[in-house]
Scaffold this motif. Structure first.
Motif, PDB file in Angstrom:
ATOM      1  N   ALA A 290      50.945  66.444  40.783  1.00 30.01           N
ATOM      2  CA  ALA A 290      51.474  65.826  39.559  1.00 30.01           C
ATOM      3  C   ALA A 290      52.670  66.576  39.009  1.00 30.01           C
ATOM      4  CB  ALA A 290      50.374  65.764  38.499  1.00 30.01           C
ATOM      5  N   ALA A 291      53.303  67.416  39.821  1.00 33.32           N
ATOM      6  CA  ALA A 291      54.323  68.342  39.335  1.00 33.32           C
ATOM      7  C   ALA A 291      55.452  67.662  38.563  1.00 33.32           C
ATOM      8  CB  ALA A 291      54.890  69.136  40.513  1.00 33.32           C
ATOM      9  N   GLN A 292      55.940  66.550  39.059  1.00 30.48           N
ATOM     10  CA  GLN A 292      57.102  65.920  38.437  1.00 30.48           C
ATOM     11  C   GLN A 292      56.790  65.262  37.104  1.00 30.48           C
ATOM     12  OE1 GLN A 292      60.209  66.307  39.658  1.00 30.48           O
ATOM     13  NE2 GLN A 292      59.200  67.622  41.177  1.00 30.48           N
ATOM     14  N   SER A 293      55.586  64.734  36.947  1.00 27.97           N
ATOM     15  CA  SER A 293      55.248  63.994  35.725  1.00 27.97           C
ATOM     16  C   SER A 293      54.450  64.813  34.719  1.00 27.97           C
ATOM     17  CB  SER A 293      54.449  62.733  36.073  1.00 27.97           C
ATOM     18  OG  SER A 293      53.237  63.067  36.737  1.00 27.97           O
ATOM     19  N   LEU A 294      53.904  65.947  35.131  1.00 34.28           N
ATOM     20  CA  LEU A 294      52.982  66.701  34.278  1.00 34.28           C
ATOM     21  C   LEU A 294      53.699  67.282  33.066  1.00 34.28           C
ATOM     22  CD1 LEU A 294      50.038  67.638  34.102  1.00 34.28           C
ATOM     23  CD2 LEU A 294      50.705  69.735  35.291  1.00 34.28           C
ATOM     24  N   LEU A 312      40.866  83.883  32.289  1.00 32.58           N
ATOM     25  CA  LEU A 312      42.252  83.610  32.638  1.00 32.58           C
ATOM     26  C   LEU A 312      42.501  83.676  34.139  1.00 32.58           C
ATOM     27  CD1 LEU A 312      43.934  85.522  29.715  1.00 32.58           C
ATOM     28  CD2 LEU A 312      43.816  83.066  30.014  1.00 32.58           C
ATOM     29  N   SER A 313      41.559  84.244  34.893  1.00 35.42           N
ATOM     30  CA  SER A 313      41.698  84.240  36.347  1.00 35.42           C
ATOM     31  C   SER A 313      41.587  82.821  36.908  1.00 35.42           C
ATOM     32  CB  SER A 313      40.634  85.134  36.983  1.00 35.42           C
ATOM     33  OG  SER A 313      39.325  84.602  36.753  1.00 35.42           O
ATOM     34  N   LEU A 314      41.074  81.886  36.089  1.00 36.81           N
ATOM     35  CA  LEU A 314      40.946  80.488  36.518  1.00 36.81           C
ATOM     36  C   LEU A 314      42.220  79.684  36.278  1.00 36.81           C
ATOM     37  CD1 LEU A 314      37.381  79.710  35.081  1.00 36.81           C
ATOM     38  CD2 LEU A 314      37.988  80.284  37.434  1.00 36.81           C
ATOM     39  N   LEU A 315      43.198  80.280  35.602  1.00 33.08           N
ATOM     40  CA  LEU A 315      44.441  79.564  35.337  1.00 33.08           C
ATOM     41  C   LEU A 315      45.161  79.296  36.654  1.00 33.08           C
ATOM     42  CD1 LEU A 315      46.022  78.578  32.827  1.00 33.08           C
ATOM     43  CD2 LEU A 315      47.418  80.639  33.042  1.00 33.08           C
ATOM     44  N   PRO A 316      45.451  78.026  36.971  1.00 32.01           N
ATOM     45  CA  PRO A 316      46.042  77.710  38.273  1.00 32.01           C
ATOM     46  C   PRO A 316      47.519  78.084  38.350  1.00 32.01           C
ATOM     47  CG  PRO A 316      45.872  75.734  36.941  1.00 32.01           C
ATOM     48  CD  PRO A 316      45.198  76.825  36.155  1.00 32.01           C
ATOM     49  N   ASP A 317      48.068  77.930  39.527  1.00 32.02           N
ATOM     50  CA  ASP A 317      49.491  78.166  39.748  1.00 32.02           C
ATOM     51  C   ASP A 317      50.279  77.005  39.141  1.00 32.02           C
ATOM     52  OD1 ASP A 317      51.986  78.853  40.586  1.00 32.02           O
ATOM     53  OD2 ASP A 317      51.643  78.378  42.702  1.00 32.02           O
ATOM     54  N   LEU A 318      51.038  77.307  38.110  1.00 34.58           N
ATOM     55  CA  LEU A 318      51.797  76.272  37.402  1.00 34.58           C
ATOM     56  C   LEU A 318      53.263  76.228  37.832  1.00 34.58           C
ATOM     57  CD1 LEU A 318      50.340  76.876  33.817  1.00 34.58           C
ATOM     58  CD2 LEU A 318      49.711  75.057  35.412  1.00 34.58           C
ATOM     59  N   THR A 319      53.629  76.959  38.856  1.00 34.52           N
ATOM     60  CA  THR A 319      55.029  77.031  39.290  1.00 34.52           C
ATOM     61  C   THR A 319      55.644  75.662  39.558  1.00 34.52           C
ATOM     62  OG1 THR A 319      54.598  79.197  40.288  1.00 34.52           O
ATOM     63  CG2 THR A 319      56.597  78.050  40.985  1.00 34.52           C
ATOM     64  N   PRO A 320      54.932  74.718  40.237  1.00 36.13           N
ATOM     65  CA  PRO A 320      55.569  73.415  40.513  1.00 36.13           C
ATOM     66  C   PRO A 320      55.834  72.586  39.257  1.00 36.13           C
ATOM     67  CG  PRO A 320      53.669  73.788  41.951  1.00 36.13           C
ATOM     68  CD  PRO A 320      53.601  74.819  40.870  1.00 36.13           C
TER      69      PRO A 320
END
Length: 387
Positions: A290-294, A312-320
């Motif tokens: 969902a990177a483009q629309s999120l 906070l270790s559950l925070l996903p990779d938000l780079t995209p």
């Protein structure tokens, strides 16, 4: 009979449905049907009423519009194990100023919980005697572990529930052999107006069946899944039509994540909420598709975590998600540590981020509350400093 806001209900000499009417606004018994404690929503409202009545020894009349907002909030916060309509009708007895709004909220709900086929049939017959009742229903909840009962209900409801916006299903095992061969056509005819679907503890025979249910709701924009499973993974052919679900809320439902990723349905997500201990892995997959629309991402850690667990270790990779505007995390006091917060939240650059929210849950973590009080102003300044 009309009444000014804040006017208490008259005393009741006899109980009604096991719950006596109250003597004064806010003077509410703490026991309900058969001696059971009342729901948190009812008690919360009566606490407010009690404060209003007792403050300065006289009633302080708040604007009716403010009461309506409170009642609407309580209506959406009723426990899943409770009949929402019944709870709102009980709340309507507290005060005359609450009566109209509570009754409206009660009429907007239809909760079918644990009824067998005969019970559902009797309910439909009662509704058919007052056809105007159908148009008032906006929230429909069906909780029954026998899928054939839901199938029968969907067939009977075709074309009647024209204004339902939210459909909540807790129906256990989805067994195709117990349903009409054209069940999805009947689901569409009965719930065509639904925009929000909530699934809890539902097990589908395959991801294809799950996809067909979603496609049977043409206006679906919001999907909430709590522990939803698909016994077989998604295989071709693809879903009958593209899905445009803008809001997704997932709790421990990895099979749903597989479906969203493999079909590409997750590409339309604007708002994503991930809950549970599988947040990082599953959240990263959803973020990637969902990177483009999120535009907003919310992480809600599970309530059954260990006290020394770093949420906070559950925070996903938000780079995209370079277009992400809102990020919020719901954590325990044990994770509210400056040395953890800054590295976790600044792990990736988010150039369009406009809002960052941190909610600390103090409701269950009593052993850690004292640690939360140890923070001083310098701790928050440190967290705000640029990297």
């Amino acid at each position: 009979m009309a009444s000014l806001p804040g006017t208490p209900l008259p005393p009741a000499s006899q109980p009604h449905d096991g719950v006596p009417l109250e003597l004064e606004a806010g003077e509410v018994l703490t026991k309900g049907d058969r001696g059971n404690t009342q729901s948190s929503s009812t008690l919360a409202a009566t606490k407010v009423g009690e404060l209003q009545y007792r403050l300065s020894g006289r009633s302080i009349e708040l604007p009716v519009e403010l009461w309506w907002k409170i009642i609407d909030f309580l209506a959406g916060d009723i426990w899943n194990t409770r009949d929402g309509g019944t709870q709102m009708r009980k709340l309507a007895r507290v005060n005359r100023a609450w009566y109209t709004r509570c009754r409206v909220c009660a009429e907007e709900r239809l909760d079918i919980m644990g009824r067998d086929k005969k019970g559902v049939h009797r309910l439909i017959c009662r509704l058919d005697k007052h056809l105007g009742r159908y148009s008032a229903i906006k929230r429909m909840r069906f909780e029954n572990k026998k899928i054939n009962t839901f199938g029968s209900f969907a067939v009977r409801m075709a074309g009647k529930l024209t204004n339902v916006e939210t459909l909540v299903l807790n129906i256990g095992e989805w067994e195709p052999g117990q349903l009409h061969p054209r069940i999805f056509l009947y689901v569409r005819a009965a719930f065509e107006s639904v925009t929000a679907l909530h699934l809890a503890w539902v097990s589908f025979p395959s991801a294809v069946v799950f996809g067909r249910l979603l496609c049977a709701l043409p206006r679906l924009a919001s999907l909430t899944c709590s522990r939803v499973k698909c016994k077989r993974s998604f295989v071709q052919p693809p879903v009958p039509r593209p899905l445009r679900v803008s809001t997704i809320d997932l709790l421990d439902s990895p099979d749903v994540v597989d479906f969203l990723v493999e079909t590409g349905a997750g590409a339309s997500h604007h708002h994503v909420t991930i809950s549970g201990l599988t947040g990082r892995r599953q959240g990263s997959r959803v973020v990637a598709v969902a990177a483009q629309s999120l535009s907003s991402f919310h992480l809600h850690t599970s309530w059954y975590r260990a006290l020394d667990f770093d949420d906070l270790s559950l925070l996903p990779d938000l780079t995209p998600a370079q277009n992400l505007c809102v990020l919020s995390v719901h954590i325990s006091p044990s994770s509210f540590i400056v040395q953890w917060l800054k590295p976790a939240l600044l792990r990736t650059p988010l150039p369009n981020l406009r809002e960052l929210g941190i909610t600390v849950d103090l409701s269950r973590d009593s052993q850690r509350r004292s640690n939360f009080d140890d923070f001083d102003d310098n701790s928050y300044i440190y967290a705000d400093r640029p990297a």
